[in-house]
Design a protein around this motif. Structure first.
Motif, PDB file in Angstrom:
ATOM      1  N   VAL A   1      19.816 -66.760   6.778  1.00 13.29           N
ATOM      2  CA  VAL A   1      19.436 -67.489   5.527  1.00 13.29           C
ATOM      3  C   VAL A   1      18.066 -66.683   5.627  1.00 13.29           C
ATOM      4  CG1 VAL A   1      17.033 -69.221   4.648  1.00 13.29           C
ATOM      5  CG2 VAL A   1      20.244 -70.015   5.655  1.00 13.29           C
ATOM      6  N   ASP A   2      17.546 -65.437   4.332  1.00 12.66           N
ATOM      7  CA  ASP A   2      16.723 -65.016   3.944  1.00 12.66           C
ATOM      8  C   ASP A   2      16.529 -63.702   5.556  1.00 12.66           C
ATOM      9  OD1 ASP A   2      15.310 -66.488   2.116  1.00 12.66           O
ATOM     10  OD2 ASP A   2      14.065 -67.392   3.382  1.00 12.66           O
ATOM     11  N   GLY A   3      18.832 -63.482   5.795  1.00 14.16           N
ATOM     12  CA  GLY A   3      17.766 -62.719   6.659  1.00 14.16           C
ATOM     13  C   GLY A   3      18.563 -63.094   8.041  1.00 14.16           C
ATOM     14  N   GLY A   4      18.634 -64.282   8.756  1.00 14.35           N
ATOM     15  CA  GLY A   4      18.693 -64.563   9.765  1.00 14.35           C
ATOM     16  C   GLY A   4      19.386 -66.145  10.294  1.00 14.35           C
TER      17      GLY A   4
END
Length: 430
Positions: free
Chosen positions: A313-316
């Motif tokens: 989520v959101d790159g992580g």
């Protein structure tokens, strides 16, 4: 049956016209805020010696100027009824809360459907009357489940259900007794067909999921004490639902309306007020938020094979279920990707929960309008959002049903621990 009377507020000495509809409950506590000064006026109707009825009053009294026939519109008017949403405003002869409710359920294409729905509502009310009178006994039995005297717990359930629960004190049999009791006692508040589908779905999952992956998940949450503590938290909620039973009656009626939309009509409730129940919603939200940890773990197994393997989520991605548990309620939903369990969208309103938790809520007793401020209550307070008290009680009902459904997941996971994992452990010892 209905009784018309004009009430005088003892605080401001102003008059209000009341039409009191009779429920089938022996003791009927009714209340409303004085339209003139906002003071709470309480009327208790006692029909325990029916057909005779008795009234008692608090903070109000019958006016010296009682109507001879019908109200003439010179005073504000209120309808009162325990079982149905009521509307204030203009007095319409004959349009009682019962008649208004019947009109709302009427279907021109299938006239009998409205009759059947009203009969169903009446059956649930009869069940509520029966169980409400046993509320203290229900609370005692639930408390006994968490105590040391398991034999007494089973005996009390057997007596209550009038059905022998057998002598076994094995964990799985105690669990079965508990859930049989809860299913019986809280039937008026839940959708039986929905619960059955949920239980069947959870049971199927426990068989179809990879046993090693599910085993690691269950082993982790059992050893940490999380599953047992979560069950205890759920059990604390159940007795509170019967304490809120009277205010939930009109919310139950809304089950029967296919076109109900929150805050579209200023329908009201004829007993107590928002302040009596706001903490109940907050408490159920807290339990539900912890139940989502179970949903997340199983969803991760389904999607990625491991209970701690979250989507990015959101790159992580979260590194553990513990990290997920620390997330806010609204953030938790972000990590339930294409979730196997369909959560009722009306069950949780994070804005309402946060507003209550931070005391950023204003309640108008006269209109029963709740204004809440999800973004905080600073000096330059925003306009906020609104809902009616009836809508709020409906949210409590829907959220309780969601909590009750997920409580059955706890049962399934305990069965997996008792019947599968424990058996495997015993096998390895032998």
């Amino acid at each position: 049956m209905n009784t018309n009377m004009t009430m005088t507020c003892k605080v401001c000495n102003e008059d209000t016209d009341c039409r009191i509809g009779y429920s089938n409950r022996e003791i009927q506590p009714l209340s409303f805020a004085c339209p003139h000064c906002g003071s709470l006026m309480r009327i208790t109707l006692d029909i325990s010696d029916a057909p005779e009825s008795k009234f008692s009053f608090e903070s109000c009294r019958p006016s010296d100027n009682q109507p001879r026939r019908m109200f003439d519109g010179s005073n504000p008017f209120v309808d009162l009824h325990l079982d149905f949403p009521v509307r204030f405003g203009e007095y319409v002869p004959g349009l009682t809360p019962f008649m208004y409710a019947s009109q709302e359920l009427h279907d021109d294409e299938n006239p009998m459907m409205g009759v059947l729905k009203m009969q169903f509502h009446n059956e649930r009310l009869n069940q509520l009357n029966y169980f409400h009178n046993k509320a203290d006994e229900i609370k005692t039995i639930i408390r006994l489940y968490g105590g040391n005297n398991k034999q007494l717990f089973k005996k009390r359930v057997s007596d209550f259900l009038e059905r022998d629960q057998g002598p076994s004190l094995k964990p799985q049999d105690l669990n079965a007794t508990l859930y049989q009791f809860l299913s019986f006692v809280f039937l008026p508040f839940v959708n039986f067909g929905e619960v059955k589908d949920v239980v069947d779905g959870f049971s199927d999952l426990s068989v179809k999921l990879p046993k090693p992956a599910l085993g690691r998940f269950v082993d982790a949450i059992v050893k940490a004490g999380f599953l047992a503590n979560l069950q205890k938290d759920c059990l604390k909620i159940y007795p509170e639902i019967y304490h809120a039973e009277m205010a939930l009656r009109p919310a139950l009626f809304l089950d029967l309306k296919g076109d109900y939309e929150k805050a579209k009509t200023a329908a009201r409730i004829s007993t107590k007020d928002f302040q009596s129940y706001k903490d109940l919603y907050k408490d159920i939200v807290e339990v539900f938020g912890r139940q989502l940890i179970l949903i997340a773990g199983i969803n991760n197994i389904i999607k990625r094979g491991d209970f701690e393997d979250f989507k990015k989520v959101d790159g992580g991605a979260l590194s553990s279920l513990e990290k997920f548990a620390a997330k806010t309620l609204s953030d938790k939903f972000k990590y339930l990707d294409d979730c196997f369990y369909n959560i009722d969208k009306d069950a949780v309103d994070a804005g309402v929960r946060n507003s209550i938790a931070h005391n950023n809520v204003h309640y108008d007793e006269v209109t029963q309008l709740i204004r809440y401020y999800p973004n905080g209550g600073g000096i330059s307070q925003t306009a906020g959002e609104t809902m009616y008290f009836l809508d709020f009680m409906r949210m409590i009902l829907v959220l309780f049903r969601e909590m009750h459904n997920l409580h059955h997941l706890i049962k399934i996971l305990f069965y997996f621990e008792f019947l599968i994992l424990e058996k495997d452990r015993q096998g390895r010892k032998e």
